[in-house]
Design a protein around this motif. Sequence first.
Motif, PDB file in Angstrom:
ATOM      1  N   GLY A   1       0.798  -1.209   0.000  1.00 16.49           N
ATOM      2  CA  GLY A   1       0.000   0.000   0.000  1.00 16.49           C
ATOM      3  C   GLY A   1       0.839   1.270   0.000  1.00 16.49           C
ATOM      4  N   PRO A   2       0.200   2.405   0.346  1.00 19.35           N
ATOM      5  CA  PRO A   2      -1.147   2.455   0.926  1.00 19.35           C
ATOM      6  C   PRO A   2      -2.285   2.126  -0.040  1.00 19.35           C
ATOM      7  CG  PRO A   2      -0.349   4.665   0.513  1.00 19.35           C
ATOM      8  CD  PRO A   2       0.813   3.750   0.250  1.00 19.35           C
ATOM      9  N   ASP A   3      -2.045   2.325  -1.355  1.00 19.48           N
ATOM     10  CA  ASP A   3      -3.109   2.031  -2.325  1.00 19.48           C
ATOM     11  C   ASP A   3      -2.885   0.682  -2.989  1.00 19.48           C
ATOM     12  OD1 ASP A   3      -4.324   4.420  -1.812  1.00 19.48           O
ATOM     13  OD2 ASP A   3      -3.515   5.455  -3.561  1.00 19.48           O
ATOM     14  N   VAL A   4      -3.984  -0.011  -3.238  1.00 17.35           N
ATOM     15  CA  VAL A   4      -3.976  -1.263  -3.983  1.00 17.35           C
ATOM     16  C   VAL A   4      -5.092  -1.208  -5.018  1.00 17.35           C
ATOM     17  CG1 VAL A   4      -3.024  -2.690  -2.120  1.00 17.35           C
ATOM     18  CG2 VAL A   4      -5.507  -2.354  -2.288  1.00 17.35           C
ATOM     19  N   VAL A   5      -4.937  -1.952  -6.105  1.00 22.33           N
ATOM     20  CA  VAL A   5      -6.033  -2.109  -7.057  1.00 22.33           C
ATOM     21  C   VAL A   5      -6.997  -3.138  -6.479  1.00 22.33           C
ATOM     22  CG1 VAL A   5      -6.672  -2.937  -9.356  1.00 22.33           C
ATOM     23  CG2 VAL A   5      -4.709  -1.433  -9.068  1.00 22.33           C
ATOM     24  N   ALA A   6      -8.239  -2.719  -6.262  1.00 21.56           N
ATOM     25  CA  ALA A   6      -9.177  -3.595  -5.567  1.00 21.56           C
ATOM     26  C   ALA A   6     -10.609  -3.211  -5.897  1.00 21.56           C
ATOM     27  CB  ALA A   6      -8.952  -3.508  -4.054  1.00 21.56           C
ATOM     28  N   GLY A   7     -11.517  -4.159  -5.608  1.00 22.34           N
ATOM     29  CA  GLY A   7     -12.936  -3.913  -5.799  1.00 22.34           C
ATOM     30  C   GLY A   7     -13.589  -4.993  -6.638  1.00 22.34           C
ATOM     31  N   PRO A   8     -14.916  -4.952  -6.777  1.00 23.46           N
ATOM     32  CA  PRO A   8     -15.640  -5.972  -7.528  1.00 23.46           C
ATOM     33  C   PRO A   8     -16.100  -5.510  -8.915  1.00 23.46           C
ATOM     34  CG  PRO A   8     -17.145  -4.877  -6.046  1.00 23.46           C
ATOM     35  CD  PRO A   8     -15.812  -4.182  -5.903  1.00 23.46           C
ATOM     36  N   VAL A   9     -16.304  -6.505  -9.775  1.00 23.45           N
ATOM     37  CA  VAL A   9     -17.008  -6.328 -11.053  1.00 23.45           C
ATOM     38  C   VAL A   9     -18.251  -7.215 -10.989  1.00 23.45           C
ATOM     39  CG1 VAL A   9     -16.874  -6.510 -13.568  1.00 23.45           C
ATOM     40  CG2 VAL A   9     -14.800  -6.001 -12.232  1.00 23.45           C
ATOM     41  N   PHE A  10     -19.411  -6.676 -11.401  1.00 27.08           N
ATOM     42  CA  PHE A  10     -20.684  -7.394 -11.352  1.00 27.08           C
ATOM     43  C   PHE A  10     -21.178  -7.712 -12.758  1.00 27.08           C
ATOM     44  CE2 PHE A  10     -20.501  -4.916  -7.473  1.00 27.08           C
ATOM     45  CZ  PHE A  10     -21.024  -5.749  -6.503  1.00 27.08           C
TER      46      PHE A  10
ATOM     47  N   ALA B   1     -14.480 -10.067  -6.989  1.00 27.25           N
ATOM     48  CA  ALA B   1     -13.779  -8.992  -6.292  1.00 27.25           C
ATOM     49  C   ALA B   1     -12.293  -9.310  -6.232  1.00 27.25           C
ATOM     50  CB  ALA B   1     -14.339  -8.806  -4.891  1.00 27.25           C
ATOM     51  N   PHE B   2     -11.477  -8.270  -6.350  1.00 24.90           N
ATOM     52  CA  PHE B   2     -10.032  -8.435  -6.416  1.00 24.90           C
ATOM     53  C   PHE B   2      -9.331  -7.619  -5.339  1.00 24.90           C
ATOM     54  CE2 PHE B   2     -11.557  -8.434 -10.871  1.00 24.90           C
ATOM     55  CZ  PHE B   2     -11.146  -9.690 -11.272  1.00 24.90           C
ATOM     56  N   CYS B   3      -8.121  -8.031  -5.044  1.00 20.61           N
ATOM     57  CA  CYS B   3      -7.159  -7.192  -4.346  1.00 20.61           C
ATOM     58  C   CYS B   3      -5.779  -7.596  -4.863  1.00 20.61           C
ATOM     59  CB  CYS B   3      -7.231  -7.359  -2.831  1.00 20.61           C
ATOM     60  SG  CYS B   3      -6.033  -6.341  -1.932  1.00 20.61           S
ATOM     61  N   TYR B   4      -5.055  -6.644  -5.440  1.00 23.84           N
ATOM     62  CA  TYR B   4      -3.737  -6.932  -5.997  1.00 23.84           C
ATOM     63  C   TYR B   4      -2.671  -6.458  -5.016  1.00 23.84           C
ATOM     64  CZ  TYR B   4       0.042  -7.465  -9.360  1.00 23.84           C
ATOM     65  OH  TYR B   4       1.202  -7.865  -9.996  1.00 23.84           O
ATOM     66  N   ALA B   5      -1.887  -7.386  -4.501  1.00 20.55           N
ATOM     67  CA  ALA B   5      -0.864  -7.096  -3.497  1.00 20.55           C
ATOM     68  C   ALA B   5       0.443  -6.713  -4.178  1.00 20.55           C
ATOM     69  CB  ALA B   5      -0.661  -8.298  -2.587  1.00 20.55           C
ATOM     70  N   GLY B   6       0.424  -5.569  -4.854  1.00 16.61           N
ATOM     71  CA  GLY B   6       1.593  -5.105  -5.575  1.00 16.61           C
ATOM     72  C   GLY B   6       1.354  -3.717  -6.133  1.00 16.61           C
ATOM     73  N   ALA B   7       2.184  -3.325  -7.080  1.00 22.53           N
ATOM     74  CA  ALA B   7       2.102  -1.981  -7.652  1.00 22.53           C
ATOM     75  C   ALA B   7       0.762  -1.772  -8.353  1.00 22.53           C
ATOM     76  CB  ALA B   7       3.251  -1.758  -8.627  1.00 22.53           C
ATOM     77  N   VAL B   8       0.265  -0.544  -8.289  1.00 25.38           N
ATOM     78  CA  VAL B   8      -1.041  -0.224  -8.873  1.00 25.38           C
ATOM     79  C   VAL B   8      -1.044  -0.487 -10.378  1.00 25.38           C
ATOM     80  CG1 VAL B   8      -2.590   1.696  -9.424  1.00 25.38           C
ATOM     81  CG2 VAL B   8      -1.754   1.384  -7.087  1.00 25.38           C
ATOM     82  N   ASP B   9      -0.017  -0.068 -11.091  1.00 24.84           N
ATOM     83  CA  ASP B   9       0.021  -0.277 -12.546  1.00 24.84           C
ATOM     84  C   ASP B   9      -0.011  -1.760 -12.882  1.00 24.84           C
ATOM     85  OD1 ASP B   9       0.104   2.429 -12.918  1.00 24.84           O
ATOM     86  OD2 ASP B   9       2.263   2.521 -13.339  1.00 24.84           O
ATOM     87  N   ASP B  10       0.720  -2.561 -12.136  1.00 24.38           N
ATOM     88  CA  ASP B  10       0.721  -4.006 -12.372  1.00 24.38           C
ATOM     89  C   ASP B  10      -0.652  -4.599 -12.079  1.00 24.38           C
ATOM     90  OD1 ASP B  10       3.394  -3.841 -13.003  1.00 24.38           O
ATOM     91  OD2 ASP B  10       4.085  -4.456 -11.011  1.00 24.38           O
ATOM     92  N   GLY B  11      -1.288  -4.114 -11.036  1.00 25.20           N
ATOM     93  CA  GLY B  11      -2.615  -4.608 -10.692  1.00 25.20           C
ATOM     94  C   GLY B  11      -3.644  -4.296 -11.764  1.00 25.20           C
ATOM     95  N   GLU B  12      -3.592  -3.112 -12.311  1.00 24.96           N
ATOM     96  CA  GLU B  12      -4.554  -2.746 -13.357  1.00 24.96           C
ATOM     97  C   GLU B  12      -4.367  -3.619 -14.594  1.00 24.96           C
ATOM     98  OE1 GLU B  12      -3.819   1.448 -13.648  1.00 24.96           O
ATOM     99  OE2 GLU B  12      -5.485   1.927 -12.285  1.00 24.96           O
ATOM    100  N   ARG B  13      -3.117  -3.944 -14.930  1.00 24.86           N
ATOM    101  CA  ARG B  13      -2.887  -4.851 -16.066  1.00 24.86           C
ATOM    102  C   ARG B  13      -3.367  -6.259 -15.742  1.00 24.86           C
ATOM    103  NH1 ARG B  13       1.837  -1.654 -16.607  1.00 24.86           N
ATOM    104  NH2 ARG B  13       2.989  -3.013 -15.182  1.00 24.86           N
ATOM    105  N   ALA B  14      -3.179  -6.698 -14.504  1.00 29.72           N
ATOM    106  CA  ALA B  14      -3.515  -8.076 -14.139  1.00 29.72           C
ATOM    107  C   ALA B  14      -5.002  -8.359 -14.228  1.00 29.72           C
ATOM    108  CB  ALA B  14      -3.011  -8.372 -12.722  1.00 29.72           C
TER     109      ALA B  14
END
Length: 455
Positions: free
Chosen positions: A200-209, A261-274
Motif C-alpha cells: 500500500g497504501p493504495d492497492v487495485v481492488a474492488g468488484p465487477v458485477f 472482487a479483487f485485491c492486488y498485493a503489488g504496484a497499482v500499474d501491475d494490478g490494473e494490467r492483471a
Amino acid sequence: MEIDGFLGRLITADHTDYDAARAVWNGVIDRRPRLIARCSGSADVVAALRFAHDHELEIAVRGGGHNVAGTAVCDDGIVIDLSAMRAVRVDSAGRTAWVQGGALWSDVDHETQAHGLATTGGIVSHTGVAGLTLGGGLGWLMRKYGLAVDNLRAAEVVTAEGSIVRASTDEHPDLFWALRGGGGNFGVVTSFQFALHSLGPDVVAGPVFWAAEDTAEVLRFYRDFVAEAPDELGSVVRLGTVPPWPDIPDHLHWRPAIAVAFCYAGAVDDGERAVRSLRRFGTPLADVVAPTPYVAHQSAIDDTVPHGRHYYWKSTNLARLSDDAIDVIAEHAYTAGSPLSYAAMFHLGGAVARVPHDATAYTGRDVPHNIVIEGVWLPDQAAGLAAAETAWARQFLQALEPHRAAGVYINFLDADDDSRIRESYGDHTYRRLAEVKSKYDPDNTFHHNKNIHPT
C-alpha cells in the motif's frame, strides 16, 4: 460477585450491559452465561480460568465473537471475554506486530498500514484476529504471503492448568503447530506475533458485477483467468444480489448478480494490467475496481454482513471448477428466498499451496477453491425465512457433493457441523491434534469450540 486477582469487568445478568455483552455477530445465537469476565490482560484470564475450575463452570472464550456457530458464548457458564484486549504494537524495523487476543482485523490494519505494512487478515474488518487465525486465516493477501497461520511467529497462551506459555518454533513447538489451524482447543491465546510485509497504501481492488444469467459464462472465464493469475492477485467470487452501495446505480441494487472482487498485493500499474481481461469480459453491470487505500478495501464489505442478522452456513472444498460444478453453482446460487443470502468462493493456491502439508494443522493446502453458502435473514423474518434459507444452504451443499474435495475449512462450520470436524483435518492430522490436546488440555476444559477430543 468477585474473582480474586481479577482487574477487568464482571458482567452478570442483572447488569445493564449484559444483553450487549452476551450478543455475538450471528443474531441466531441467544445464550445466557452466568458470568462474563471481560479481561484486561493475561493475568485476568488466569484468574477467570481458576474461578471457572473452582466453581465447575462451563467455559467459552470470546475474541471477536464472529464465529457463525456462536462458540464465543455459552449458557449458564463463564465467558472469558478478551474483547477489551485490542492493542496492536508494530515493530516496523523487524516487520512484526504483537496483537492482543481480542483485537479485530480493523485494529491490525489501522496500525500496520501507518508503517506501510500488512499481513494476511480476514476480508471483513470486524472479524476477530484470534478466531480467524487459529482456524487457518483466509484473506486477500494469502496467495502472495500465505494464510494468517503462515505469518504467525509466536503466541502467548494461557493453558488449561493456568500457566502462561509462549508457543513458537523454539518453545512448545507442538503447541505452536496445533494452534496454526486447530482452533481454540489448546488454551486461551492472549496475544499473537505476526510477520508483516510491505503493502500500500493504495492497492487495485474492488468488484465487477455481471447479471446472474451470465454466471456460467463468467465462471468458465474466471476459471481459466485465475489459473494463470500471479500470486499477487487475490480474488473472491460472490453470488447473490448487488449491494446498495452509493457508487452503484440505484436501479441495480438488489438485482441478482455474480461479482468477482479483487485485491492486488503489488504496484497499482501491475494490478490494473492483471485484472484488465476479466474486467472486459462480457457485459458487466457495474465495475468498481479502482486504486483504493488497502484499509478502505479491507472494510469495504463490512456493511453487507453486519452484527445481528441471522446467519446459517454450509461449506466445502471444491476439487476443481469443472463445467458440471459451474452448472450446479449457477443453478442453485440464486434460488434463496432472502435477497441477503449468497455464496462466496475463495481462490487459494499460490503461497498457500507451497507450504508443506504437515507444517501446520491447517490441511487445505492443495485445494484450489473453497465455497461457503450463507443463508442470511433479518431477526424479524425468522419465522418465515429461517427454515427456507437453512434448507437452501443444505440443498446447495448436497448438489455440490460430486464436486467436493476432501476437507472443509474449520472456520466455516456451523453449529450443526460437529460431525465434520474430523473431516476438516483428515485422520492423520486429527490424531496428531488429539495428542497435543491430551498434553495441554487432557480434561477438555476448552470444548466450547470446534472440539478436538483428547486421545
